[in-house]
Design a protein around this motif. Structure first.
Motif, PDB file in Angstrom:
ATOM      1  N   GLY A   1       0.805  -1.209   0.000  1.00 37.62           N
ATOM      2  CA  GLY A   1       0.000   0.000   0.000  1.00 37.62           C
ATOM      3  C   GLY A   1       0.841   1.262   0.000  1.00 37.62           C
ATOM      4  N   GLU A   2       1.871   1.255   0.801  1.00 37.42           N
ATOM      5  CA  GLU A   2       2.593   2.505   1.031  1.00 37.42           C
ATOM      6  C   GLU A   2       3.993   2.450   0.418  1.00 37.42           C
ATOM      7  OE1 GLU A   2       4.217   5.108   4.830  1.00 37.42           O
ATOM      8  OE2 GLU A   2       3.229   3.186   5.162  1.00 37.42           O
ATOM      9  N   THR A   3       4.313   3.456  -0.380  1.00 37.27           N
ATOM     10  CA  THR A   3       5.656   3.577  -0.941  1.00 37.27           C
ATOM     11  C   THR A   3       6.543   4.290   0.073  1.00 37.27           C
ATOM     12  OG1 THR A   3       4.694   3.792  -3.137  1.00 37.27           O
ATOM     13  CG2 THR A   3       6.982   4.482  -2.885  1.00 37.27           C
ATOM     14  N   ARG A   4       7.669   3.653   0.422  1.00 34.13           N
ATOM     15  CA  ARG A   4       8.627   4.322   1.317  1.00 34.13           C
ATOM     16  C   ARG A   4      10.010   4.203   0.700  1.00 34.13           C
ATOM     17  NH1 ARG A   4       5.833   1.390   5.601  1.00 34.13           N
ATOM     18  NH2 ARG A   4       7.483  -0.158   5.582  1.00 34.13           N
ATOM     19  N   PRO A   5      10.881   5.197   0.962  1.00 37.27           N
ATOM     20  CA  PRO A   5      12.247   5.100   0.433  1.00 37.27           C
ATOM     21  C   PRO A   5      12.883   3.790   0.898  1.00 37.27           C
ATOM     22  CG  PRO A   5      11.858   7.265   1.399  1.00 37.27           C
ATOM     23  CD  PRO A   5      10.668   6.432   1.749  1.00 37.27           C
ATOM     24  N   GLY A   6      13.553   3.086   0.017  1.00 33.43           N
ATOM     25  CA  GLY A   6      14.224   1.852   0.390  1.00 33.43           C
ATOM     26  C   GLY A   6      13.320   0.642   0.437  1.00 33.43           C
ATOM     27  N   ARG A   7      12.004   0.834   0.292  1.00 27.88           N
ATOM     28  CA  ARG A   7      11.081  -0.298   0.352  1.00 27.88           C
ATOM     29  C   ARG A   7      11.006  -0.977  -1.004  1.00 27.88           C
ATOM     30  NH1 ARG A   7       4.665  -0.675   2.265  1.00 27.88           N
ATOM     31  NH2 ARG A   7       5.027  -2.608   3.392  1.00 27.88           N
ATOM     32  N   LYS A   8      11.095  -2.313  -1.010  1.00 28.85           N
ATOM     33  CA  LYS A   8      10.995  -3.063  -2.259  1.00 28.85           C
ATOM     34  C   LYS A   8       9.531  -3.141  -2.679  1.00 28.85           C
ATOM     35  CE  LYS A   8      15.248  -5.643  -1.427  1.00 28.85           C
ATOM     36  NZ  LYS A   8      15.860  -6.903  -0.945  1.00 28.85           N
ATOM     37  N   MET A   9       9.190  -2.452  -3.753  1.00 29.23           N
ATOM     38  CA  MET A   9       7.793  -2.359  -4.203  1.00 29.23           C
ATOM     39  C   MET A   9       7.477  -3.342  -5.328  1.00 29.23           C
ATOM     40  SD  MET A   9       6.841  -0.001  -2.183  1.00 29.23           S
ATOM     41  CE  MET A   9       5.170   0.309  -2.790  1.00 29.23           C
ATOM     42  N   GLY A  10       8.506  -3.772  -6.038  1.00 32.28           N
ATOM     43  CA  GLY A  10       8.295  -4.671  -7.164  1.00 32.28           C
ATOM     44  C   GLY A  10       9.618  -4.906  -7.868  1.00 32.28           C
ATOM     45  N   HIS A  11       9.545  -5.583  -8.987  1.00 31.47           N
ATOM     46  CA  HIS A  11      10.746  -5.737  -9.802  1.00 31.47           C
ATOM     47  C   HIS A  11      10.325  -5.900 -11.251  1.00 31.47           C
ATOM     48  CE1 HIS A  11       9.705  -9.971  -8.869  1.00 31.47           C
ATOM     49  NE2 HIS A  11      10.202 -10.245 -10.063  1.00 31.47           N
TER      50      HIS A  11
END
Lengths: 371, 371
Positions: free
Chosen positions: B342-352
Motif C-alpha cells: 500500500g505505502e511507498t517508502r524510500p528503500g522499500r521493495k515495491m516490485g521488480h
C-alpha cells in the motif's frame, strides 16, 4: 475510470479456473481482485483479495460488489443480462455488455458475423419443428441443431444426419430456441485469441490447432500447421471481430480450416468474449499470457507483444487425467497447472499441462505420448 | 507427511513479497496456502486461501496454524527459535529449524562454512570493544563490523577503515554481539540459488551477477560474466552447503568473485535459507521459477530442470522506482511484478522488472537504460 493504477481492484464474475488465472495475473501486476461467484467452493476465491458468494440475481450483493471494485470483468459469457446491467450502471464492465449480448446467443453471434462479412457455416433460425424441417430443406444434411444459449463442450447440440431425424433432434434439445448449422468439412479446428485495448489497439496470439475429444478441448498445439497466409487471415478476422464489437479485453475466435488441395479457407465457428481454454499455452510459451493481456486491456493499460517463445502443446487434464500429476511433475519441459478443484468428476477440467518443445523440437520427453 | 498431494496446504511464515510469490507458485500447482504474519497489511494475504494475523510468539495461534497445514515453510530467516520449535513439534518444517539456526547468526554461519571447508572472508567473534580491537589487530583494516543477527540490506553493519574507528563502530552497531569480517576485494558479487529436495536431489539455477545500490540489491544479470569453471564451482559450493545443512527447499548463496589476472576465486559472503531477491529473474527467464522449485522441494516433489530460457536483467523497483510502472508496462520484453504494497517508502521493495534479451541480445528497448 479509464485507467487503473496498481492497488486498484478488478471485480471478476465467475470463480472457476479462468477467473483464478485472471486473478493470479492481476496480482502479479499489483492489482487486487474481488471474485463474485454463487459457488462457495470456487477455485478463484483462494487467490483473490476479496470474494462475494451470492447469486448472480442478488441485486444488493451486486451493488455492493460494484461499489468495491474499479472495473468488472467476467470469465464466462452466460452472465445474465440483468446482472450485467446492474453492474454497468455503477462501474465500467469490460468487455462491455454488448460483447456478452452478441456472444451468448448463437443466432445473434452468427448474424453479427454475417453482417460483418465474415464467413461462417450456413445457418437458420429454428423455433419450431416446422422451421427445423424447412431449414433442413435449405441447408441439407448433415447439419447440427444447437440451442441458441447456454451450450458448451458439446452440450445442447445434436447432429442430424437425415431429414427423418428432425423430430428426434428437436426433442433432444428440449424444443429450445435453436439454430441449425451446416456441417463444415474442416481439416482443422483452430483458434485466434485477440486482445483489444481501451484505445482500440489489438494484439493477436499465434494461432492454435485445437483437438477435441468427446466434444471437449483436449490438445492445443502452437504454431498450428497452416499456411502463414492462413494464420495471418485468422488473425485479421479476430481483429475485425474485436473491432466490430468494440471489444475491450481478450476475445477467442474459433475457426474451421477447410482444405481444397493447397487452398485453405476459414469459417468462424464461434466466439467467446473472454480468456479461453485454447489460449492456456500462452502462460508458459509466450512473452505474455492471455490472462495478463486481458488484465492489461481491461485496466486500460498497453498490451504486451505476444511473442511466441517456444513451440508448445497444451493438454487439458480432464477428470481422472489429473491423477497423472506426479508423472507430469517429473517430465522435463512440462509445466503443470492444477485448478485446486476439490472433486474430480468425469469431463471436469481439473488442470492442464503445457509441454514446451525441447531444443530438438520434440514436446516433453514422455516416450508414451504420441505426437 | 513426506509428500504432499494437490489440495494440501502449505503454511508460510511471513507475508511479504517472497511469501506472496511462493503462494502464487503453489496455487498454480493446485496447492492451498495459509499465510501467518503479524502484519495485517501483508501482501501475501491477498493471494492465499487462508491467513492468520498473529504475533510469532502466540503459541495458541501457532498450534492452530500447525493443525491447519501439511507443511510449514518461511520467507525470512529471522523466525524466532521458539516459533520454529512450536511448529516443528507438530508438522514438518522445511527447510528445517537447523537451517534457520545456522543462517540467522552470521557467526554460526561463517563457522559452519569454515568447518565445511568453504572459503569465506577472515572473521572474528566480537562481544566487546576489547575483542574488536584484538580482532582488528589480527584481520587488519579495512574490515566490516556486523551484528550477528537481524542484519539485512546493509543494516546493522559498519565499515572500519582504521583501527582508531573501533570505538565509534562498536557504538554504531549498538554494542550487540557481532562479527568482524575482512573486506574482500571482489570484482563481482554473485549468487547461486540451489534447490534441494527431500531425497537430497539438487538443482542449481544459473549464477547471477548482482549489483547493489545503497546496500540494497538493484540489478541481477544472468548469466553472470564469469568463467564457466567459476560458475560450475559456485554451483558446486551451493550444492555442498545445501547438503551439509541437510537443507530442503531453496537456499541462496551469495558469493564474492575475486580476480587476479584471469584467475577467479570464490568466497561465500552469506546464506539465505529461502527464496531470494537475486533469484527473481527465474520467474520469467527460466523453465522453472525459484518459487515453484521451492514448493516442489518442500512438497516432497521432484525438482524441475532450471534451464535458462533467455538472458535476463532483473531490476528491483525500490521506493519511488515503482512510479515508473506505466513506462515499464509499455516496454517490449519487460515483465513487471508489483507486490501490492500500500505505502511507498524510500528503500522499500515495491516490485521488480525482468527484462528479457531480445533476439539481438539487448535487454528491453529503453534507450535511456545503460547496459
Amino acid at each position: 475510470m479509464a485507467r487503473l493504477s496498481p492497488g486498484d481492484t478488478i471485480g471478476i464474475l465467475g470463480g472457476g479456473q479462468l477467473g483464478r488465472m485472471i486473478a493470479m495475473a492481476a496480482a502479479r501486476l499489483g492489482l487486487k481482485c474481488h471474485v463474485y461467484c454463487p459457488d462457495a467452493a470456487s477455485p478463484a476465491f483462494e487467490v483473490a483479495a476479496a470474494s462475494t458468494c451470492a447469486p448472480y440475481e442478488d441485486e444488493a450483493a451486486l451493488a455492493a460488489f460494484a461499489e468495491a471494485v474499479d472495473v468488472v470483468t467476467y470469465e464466462f459469457e452466460n452472465v445474465p443480462d440483468t446482472t450485467a446491467a446492474v453492474l454497468a450502471a455503477r462501474v465500467p464492465v469490460r468487455p462491455s455488455p454488448e460483447s456478452l449480448r452478441v456472444c451468448q446467443d448463437r443466432l445473434t453471434e452468427k448474424a453479427f458475423l454475417s453482417d460483418a462479412g465474415i464467413a461462417t457455416a450456413a445457418f437458420r433460425k429454428v423455433d419450431s419443428l416446422d422451421e427445423l424441417e424447412k431449414a433442413l430443406g435449405e441447408i441439407g444434411t448433415p447439419a447440427i441443431l444447437k440451442t441458441r444459449r447456454f451450450g458448451y463442450d458439446g452440450k445442447g447440440q445434436t447432429m442430424i444426419r437425415t431429414a427423418g431425424e428432425a423430430a428426434d433432434a428437436w426433442e433432444a434439445i428440449g424444443k429450445a430456441p435453436a439454430i441449425l448449422e451446416a456441417v463444415v468439412p474442416f481439416a482443422l479446428e483452430c483458434s485466434a485469441i485477440v486482445a483489444r485495448g481501451v484505445d482500440g489497439e489489438t494484439a493477436v496470439f499465434d494461432i492454435a490447432d485445437n483437438r477435441h475429444e468427446n466434444h471437449i478441448l483436449k490438445f492445443s498445439r502452437v504454431p498450428a500447421p497452416i499456411a502463414p497466409e492462413t494464420a495471418a487471415k485468422a488473425a485479421d478476422i479476430a481483429r475485425r471481430i474485436a473491432g466490430a464489437l468494440d471489444h475491450v479485453g481478450v476475445l477467442a475466435v474459433e475457426l474451421f480450416v477447410v482444405r481444397d488441395g493447397d487452398a485453405e479457407t476459414l469459417f468462424v465457428n464461434e466466439l467467446a468474449p473472454r480468456v479461453h481454454n485454447s489460449g492456456h499455452w500462452t502462460e508458459d510459451a509466450c512473452a505474455v499470457s492471455q490472462f495478463e493481456q486481458h488484465v492489461r486491456a481491461i485496466a486500460g493499460w498497453p498490451l504486451a507483444i505476444p511473442r511466441l517463445v517456444s513451440e508448445v502443446e497444451m493438454e487439458n487434464l480432464i477428470g481422472a487425467d489429473a491423477e497423472r500429476w506426479a508423472d507430469i511433475l517429473a517430465e522435463p519441459g512440462a509445466r503443470l497447472h492444477l485448478y485446486g478443484k476439490g472433486e474430480t468428476r468425469p469431463g471436469r477440467k481439473m488442470g492442464h499441462v503445457n509441454r514446451l518443445a525441447s531444443p530438438n523440437g520434440r514436446f516433453g520427453t514422455s516416450p508414451k505420448r504420441p505426437l
